[in-house]
Design a protein around this motif. Structure first.
Motif, mmCIF file in Angstrom:
data_model
loop_
_atom_site.group_PDB
_atom_site.id
_atom_site.type_symbol
_atom_site.label_atom_id
_atom_site.label_comp_id
_atom_site.label_asym_id
_atom_site.label_seq_id
_atom_site.Cartn_x
_atom_site.Cartn_y
_atom_site.Cartn_z
ATOM 1 N N ASP A 229 45.631 27.971 27.910
ATOM 2 C CA ASP A 229 46.634 27.035 27.397
ATOM 3 C C ASP A 229 47.534 26.512 28.505
ATOM 4 O OD1 ASP A 229 45.648 27.229 24.854
ATOM 5 O OD2 ASP A 229 47.174 28.633 24.135
ATOM 6 N N MET A 230 47.948 27.378 29.414
ATOM 7 C CA MET A 230 48.809 26.918 30.509
ATOM 8 C C MET A 230 48.063 25.954 31.423
ATOM 9 S SD MET A 230 51.265 30.164 31.509
ATOM 10 C CE MET A 230 49.934 31.323 31.855
ATOM 11 N N ALA A 231 46.775 26.210 31.647
ATOM 12 C CA ALA A 231 45.984 25.287 32.457
ATOM 13 C C ALA A 231 45.844 23.943 31.761
ATOM 14 C CB ALA A 231 44.604 25.879 32.729
ATOM 15 N N GLY A 232 45.648 23.971 30.438
ATOM 16 C CA GLY A 232 45.557 22.730 29.682
ATOM 17 C C GLY A 232 46.856 21.950 29.700
ATOM 18 N N ILE A 233 47.952 22.647 29.524
ATOM 19 C CA ILE A 233 49.255 21.996 29.558
ATOM 20 C C ILE A 233 49.528 21.405 30.933
ATOM 21 C CG2 ILE A 233 51.751 22.424 29.448
ATOM 22 C CD1 ILE A 233 51.089 24.546 27.273
ATOM 23 N N ALA A 234 49.217 22.177 31.973
ATOM 24 C CA ALA A 234 49.414 21.676 33.334
ATOM 25 C C ALA A 234 48.536 20.461 33.603
ATOM 26 C CB ALA A 234 49.106 22.787 34.344
ATOM 27 N N HIS A 235 47.315 20.481 33.092
ATOM 28 C CA HIS A 235 46.392 19.363 33.308
ATOM 29 C C HIS A 235 46.921 18.078 32.676
ATOM 30 C CE1 HIS A 235 42.604 17.160 33.598
ATOM 31 N NE2 HIS A 235 42.730 16.862 32.313
ATOM 32 N N PHE A 236 47.426 18.175 31.453
ATOM 33 C CA PHE A 236 47.858 16.974 30.742
ATOM 34 C C PHE A 236 49.282 16.554 31.085
ATOM 35 C CE2 PHE A 236 44.342 18.295 27.914
ATOM 36 C CZ PHE A 236 43.628 17.102 27.919
ATOM 37 N N SER A 237 50.135 17.504 31.475
ATOM 38 C CA SER A 237 51.522 17.156 31.833
ATOM 39 C C SER A 237 51.680 16.907 33.326
ATOM 40 C CB SER A 237 52.471 18.274 31.409
ATOM 41 O OG SER A 237 52.255 19.450 32.183
ATOM 42 N N LEU A 297 56.774 25.204 24.741
ATOM 43 C CA LEU A 297 58.071 24.674 24.302
ATOM 44 C C LEU A 297 58.474 23.435 25.091
ATOM 45 C CD1 LEU A 297 60.607 25.069 22.538
ATOM 46 C CD2 LEU A 297 61.533 26.523 24.364
ATOM 47 N N TYR A 298 58.282 23.446 26.388
ATOM 48 C CA TYR A 298 58.709 22.335 27.238
ATOM 49 C C TYR A 298 57.734 21.155 27.218
ATOM 50 C CZ TYR A 298 62.063 25.659 29.258
ATOM 51 O OH TYR A 298 63.071 26.564 29.446
ATOM 52 N N HIS A 299 56.474 21.417 26.883
ATOM 53 C CA HIS A 299 55.471 20.353 26.919
ATOM 54 C C HIS A 299 54.635 20.369 25.640
ATOM 55 C CE1 HIS A 299 56.390 19.568 31.123
ATOM 56 N NE2 HIS A 299 56.304 20.877 31.341
ATOM 57 N N PRO A 300 55.261 20.160 24.483
ATOM 58 C CA PRO A 300 54.517 20.246 23.223
ATOM 59 C C PRO A 300 53.427 19.188 23.094
ATOM 60 C CG PRO A 300 56.716 19.343 22.856
ATOM 61 C CD PRO A 300 56.692 19.847 24.266
ATOM 62 N N HIS A 306 45.855 19.195 24.567
ATOM 63 C CA HIS A 306 44.905 20.222 25.004
ATOM 64 C C HIS A 306 44.217 20.891 23.817
ATOM 65 C CE1 HIS A 306 43.637 24.264 26.131
ATOM 66 N NE2 HIS A 306 44.721 24.794 25.601
ATOM 67 N N ARG A 307 44.992 21.314 22.831
ATOM 68 C CA ARG A 307 44.416 22.031 21.702
ATOM 69 C C ARG A 307 43.551 21.123 20.830
ATOM 70 N NH1 ARG A 307 43.554 26.785 22.930
ATOM 71 N NH2 ARG A 307 42.528 26.712 20.901
ATOM 72 N N ILE A 308 43.954 19.887 20.631
ATOM 73 C CA ILE A 308 43.155 18.955 19.833
ATOM 74 C C ILE A 308 41.826 18.665 20.537
ATOM 75 C CG2 ILE A 308 43.028 16.578 18.982
ATOM 76 C CD1 ILE A 308 46.064 16.786 18.444
ATOM 77 N N GLY A 309 41.892 18.512 21.858
ATOM 78 C CA GLY A 309 40.655 18.278 22.609
ATOM 79 C C GLY A 309 39.686 19.443 22.481
ATOM 80 N N HIS A 310 40.224 20.648 22.578
ATOM 81 C CA HIS A 310 39.360 21.826 22.446
ATOM 82 C C HIS A 310 38.843 21.947 21.015
ATOM 83 C CE1 HIS A 310 37.722 25.820 23.017
ATOM 84 N NE2 HIS A 310 38.405 26.224 21.957
#
Length: 472
Positions: A229-237, A297-300, A306-310
């Motif tokens: 999840d953190m990798a996904g958030i970092a990728h998109f943000s 929390l900071y990058h909803p 990320h989650r929708i893509g997965h």
């Protein structure tokens, strides 16, 4: 009102005999089962007596006990195939006994579907879960469809099978608890409250059972979901300001294309971004969890993307054709511990399963719509068959919904129970005279989803066709 099938379409004895014949044929064609990578790992633990919690240890512990009956995968394979066809046989005979012989035959056809059976002959926790849950629900259906109370002995047996199911697959709680709650006669409000509490309790207790009862050591598996999840958030943000990852780790993920909606594996692969996983293994789980929560929390929006893509990948909705990890394996993982492959007849089954996996039958999204349609149609019906159909549909839907939050890979085998349960629920509801409106709405929704998924497979450029290709 329930309707019966055509007279002579299939009596209880014929259905039972067919289930037995299919069980024997499966054992003969696919003996001694297929041992994939996970299977080899768990068998090594069963042989050594040293267990960890990367995979729920109850399966390895059971394998160690059954190993006394013979070496290799054969004892586990025998157990899961017998449970699989026992459950389907009980369902089929119970329906035939009520005058629905065609429905009983359809149940057996579901079990023999190459994509379902092809995965069921692999000695894996997913197949073990499906087999145990089919046997448990078959026992309950045997009595419920006859309008009788389930005896104590049958209830205990079904409860033990469901307990094994919830222990053998880490996310099975989202299928087992809703199913068990829906099989009670409680009010809807009470079912919701007890179900929610039950999920929380099982999630809290399962690690204690794994570590203290089964003696499994911690493997770091709990860090996989936060890392993904953190990798996904970092990728998109495009930021790591929340502290979950280091700047150089984000740069590595982007440079080596380690983030993929399909799975997390590239992040753990030593050839790709495994150094990130290694670092997080040295960080306390409390700190990892806190960083994970801050990132969400900071990058909803990035988290949602990320989650929708997965979720789209694991449901196999708007994806290219021939996405890997859908076809049942033709052979097992090479090993030196005595796990061997079935013969050539099994290869034919696996290849048939690979073909079916490319059709809507092999798309979890289709079965999600089917389960939703069952819930919509069930509003105007009553009776034991309707209640069982709703329990199966809710079990499938809650399990599938859990992938929106808890999932790190998109293998089709993860959806085995949900797909079979949805199919069984549809068979049960087909016995009712359903309102035309429900049929039009349900059929229309199914047609739209299948059409959209088919169009995507035609229009989107093909991606990598192998696991190694997905790794990049």
């Amino acid at each position: 009102m329930l309707k019966s099938d055509f007279p002579g379409a299939g009596g209880p004895f014929a259905i039972g005999g067919a289930a037995l014949a299919l069980c024997v044929a499966t054992l003969a064609i696919c003996w001694p089962g297929v041992a994939m990578y996970d299977s080899v790992w768990q068998y090594q633990q069963a042989l050594s007596g040293h267990y960890n919690d990367w995979h729920p240890p109850v399966m390895a512990r059971l394998w160690a006990l059954l190993h006394r009956l013979g070496p290799g995968a054969a004892p586990m394979f025998l157990a899961q195939i017998v449970l699989y066809w026992l459950g389907l046989g009980l369902w089929g005979v119970a329906l035939a006994r009520g005058g629905r012989g065609i429905a009983g035959l359809v149940v057996l056809a579901i079990g023999a579907c190459p994509v379902f059976l092809g995965w069921q002959v692999t000695v894996l926790k997913d197949a073990q879960m499906a087999a145990a849950m089919l046997a448990a629900t078959g026992l309950i259906a045997w009595w419920r469809l006859a309008g009788r109370a389930v005896p104590v002995a049958a209830t205990v047996a079904a409860g033990m099978l469901l307990a094994y199911s919830v222990l053998v697959r880490s996310n099975a709680v989202f299928a087992v608890v809703p199913l068990a709650v829906m099989l009670t006669r409680w009010s809807a409000g009470r079912k919701l409250v007890v179900g929610a509490i039950g999920v929380v309790l099982v999630l809290a207790v399962s690690p204690l059972i794994n570590h203290r009862v089964f003696g499994a050591v911690q493997s770091g598996v709990t860090r996989a979901q936060p890392l993904y999840d953190m990798a996904g958030i970092a990728h998109f943000s495009r930021t790591i300001e929340t502290g979950g990852l280091l700047p150089e780790e984000l740069a590595l993920i982007e440079a080596r294309h380690c983030y993929k909606p399909f799975f997390w594996d590239s992040l753990a692969d030593p050839r790709r971004c495994g150094v990130i996983t290694e670092r997080l293994e040295t960080v306390g789980m409390g700190a990892v969890g806190a960083a994970w929560a801050r990132a969400i929390l900071y990058h909803p929006l990035a988290y949602a993307e990320h989650r929708i893509g997965h979720l789209n990948m694991t449901w196999r909705f708007i994806v290219p054709a021939h996405v890997p990890s859908a076809a049942p394996p033709e052979g097992g993982e090479p090993n030196t511990i005595g796990l061997i492959n079935p013969g050539k007849a099994h290869v034919t089954l696996a290849r048939a399963g690979a073909w079916v996996a490319e059709t809507p039958v092999g798309w979890p999204i289709m079965w999600i719509v089917v389960a939703g349609g069952v819930m919509f149609a069930a509003r105007s019906s009553t009776g034991p068959a309707r209640d069982l159909a709703v329990a199966l549909a809710i079990s499938a839907l809650v399990l599938e919904a859990s992938f929106a939050v808890i999932s790190i890979a998109s293998d089709l085998r993860y959806h085995l129970w949900a797909m079979i349960a949805s199919a069984l629920a549809a068979v049960l509801m087909a016995g009712y005279a359903l309102p035309r409106r429900a049929l039009w709405i349900g059929g229309g929704a199914l047609a739209l989803v299948v059409a959209a998924a088919t169009a995507a497979r035609i229009a989107l450029p093909p991606g990598p066709a192998t696991y190694d290709g997905m790794l990049g």
